[in-house]
Design an enzyme around this catalytic site. Structure first.
Site, PDB file in Angstrom:
ATOM      1  N   CYS A  28      41.431  32.906  43.079  1.00 22.98           N
ATOM      2  CA  CYS A  28      40.162  32.822  42.356  1.00 22.98           C
ATOM      3  C   CYS A  28      39.950  31.425  41.760  1.00 22.98           C
ATOM      4  O   CYS A  28      39.814  30.465  42.494  1.00 22.98           O
ATOM      5  CB  CYS A  28      40.078  33.927  41.313  1.00 22.98           C
TER       6      CYS A  28
ATOM      7  N   SER B 186      35.263  39.312  41.868  1.00 23.03           N
ATOM      8  CA  SER B 186      34.840  39.281  40.467  1.00 23.03           C
ATOM      9  C   SER B 186      34.931  37.836  39.988  1.00 23.03           C
ATOM     10  O   SER B 186      35.989  37.369  39.581  1.00 23.03           O
ATOM     11  CB  SER B 186      35.735  40.184  39.610  1.00 23.03           C
TER      12      SER B 186
ATOM     13  N   HIS C 102      40.308  39.176  45.088  1.00 18.99           N
ATOM     14  CA  HIS C 102      41.419  39.831  44.401  1.00 18.99           C
ATOM     15  C   HIS C 102      41.952  41.047  45.141  1.00 18.99           C
ATOM     16  O   HIS C 102      41.708  42.186  44.751  1.00 18.99           O
ATOM     17  CB  HIS C 102      40.971  40.242  42.997  1.00 18.99           C
TER      18      HIS C 102
ATOM     19  N   GLU D 195      44.838  42.051  44.867  1.00 20.29           N
ATOM     20  CA  GLU D 195      45.830  42.672  43.990  1.00 20.29           C
ATOM     21  C   GLU D 195      45.246  43.682  43.009  1.00 20.29           C
ATOM     22  O   GLU D 195      45.976  44.414  42.342  1.00 20.29           O
ATOM     23  CB  GLU D 195      46.598  41.599  43.203  1.00 20.29           C
TER      24      GLU D 195
END
Length: 308
Positions: free
Chosen positions: A151, A200, A243, A245
């Protein structure tokens, strides 16, 4: 095989309960005979959640993987001040399980993960630890350490190494978006033509700003959320803007937090069943995420063995 974690780390108990093989060692010591050692520079405020999410991706593969958690020198200096208090992570957790960069830089580290950070709207140079992050980049480059940037860290690495700007978005890019594979890469070995991944973020990079280089390759992108994953074959960096994860409820918790804070936020795209926030989302990206991280560990292990 095992994930090798400091004794008492909350993630160790959770992952053991999930059926993953966990070995522990004293927090002040090191694991015995790991196959590879992965350091995580955790820049997220809620460090426990990020630790658990990333270690879950790294555990359960064919290698014994030692995890070393660290933060910047300036951050750890504050943490070790007896008067310090933390709103997001228990202070004793930080003091027990985290090292400073100065305490990590002489260790034998095979791979490095740098997390995102909630500073996407700020100019890079205005981030308080920007210069310290550049030291980490220089350290990894000098050692030819493979780096997985997530990110904001991916945007920061591209800014530093390739002078790629970022653009702050008018509205948060938020949801689970379809990505397609654009270029072959070991990182995505075993994938089909595409995959879904949580997104996000408040900023993005643009394809037209990428330098023309055979070493910097777009390996996945999304029609809905833009560039997703790049590979830097010279530097051994990967740049993941999203993401894999994340837990099933991570976006739901972010959404509820923003709603309660009165922030202008729409429900995450493609996330809630029937786009209904009252329904429980399903983490249909987890299997692909684990495969990608295990592929990354295989790349790290191969590079380590080739240098012996």
């Amino acid at each position: 095989m095992s994930a090798l974690l400091p004794k008492g780390l909350p993630a160790a108990e959770v992952l053991s309960q999930e059926g993953l093989d966990i070995e522990t060692f004293e927090p002040s010591g090191r694991a015995r005979d790991p196959d590879i050692v992965i350091a995580i520079l955790n820049l997220m405020p809620d460090k426990l959640a990020t630790e658990l999410q990333l270690i879950r991706m790294l555990a359960g593969g064919p290698r014994r993987v030692e995890i070393v958690l660290f933060a910047t020198d300036s951050y750890m200096a504050r943490v070790r001040d007896p008067a310090y208090s933390s709103a997001n992570t228990p202070v004793e957790h930080l003091r027990t399980y985290y090292r400073s960069f100065s305490e990590v830089r002489d260790l034998e580290i095979d791979g490095l993960i740098i997390t995102g950070a909630p500073v996407e709207k700020e100019p890079f140079e205005a981030v308080p630890y920007w210069e310290e992050l550049l030291e980490v980049f220089a350290w990894a480059e000098a050692r030819s350490t493979g780096v997985f940037n997530i990110c904001w860290a991916a945007q920061a690495a591209l800014r530093h190494f390739h002078q790629v700007p970022k653009y702050v978005l008018e509205r948060k890019k938020f949801g689970v978006y379809e990505h397609r594979i654009e270029s072959e890469s070991e990182l995505l070995a075993g994938f089909g033509e595409g995959f879904r991944i949580p997104v996000s973020r408040h900023s993005e990079i643009h394809r037209e700003d990428l330098p023309e280089s055979p070493d910097l390759v777009v390996i996945a992108d999304s029609e809905g959320s833009g560039l997703g994953l790049l590979e830097d074959r010279r530097l051994r960096h990967h740049y993941m803007f999203n993401h894999f994860e994340y837990d099933a409820d991570t976006l739901a918790r972010e959404y509820q937090r923003d709603v309660e804070a009165g922030q202008p936020i729409d429900p995450p795209v493609g996330y809630f069943p029937d786009d209904d926030p009252a329904q429980s989302p399903v983490a249909d990206w987890v299997e692909a995420g684990r495969r990608m991280y295990q592929n990354w560990l295989a790349i790290i292990a191969r590079n380590k063995n080739s240098e012996k």
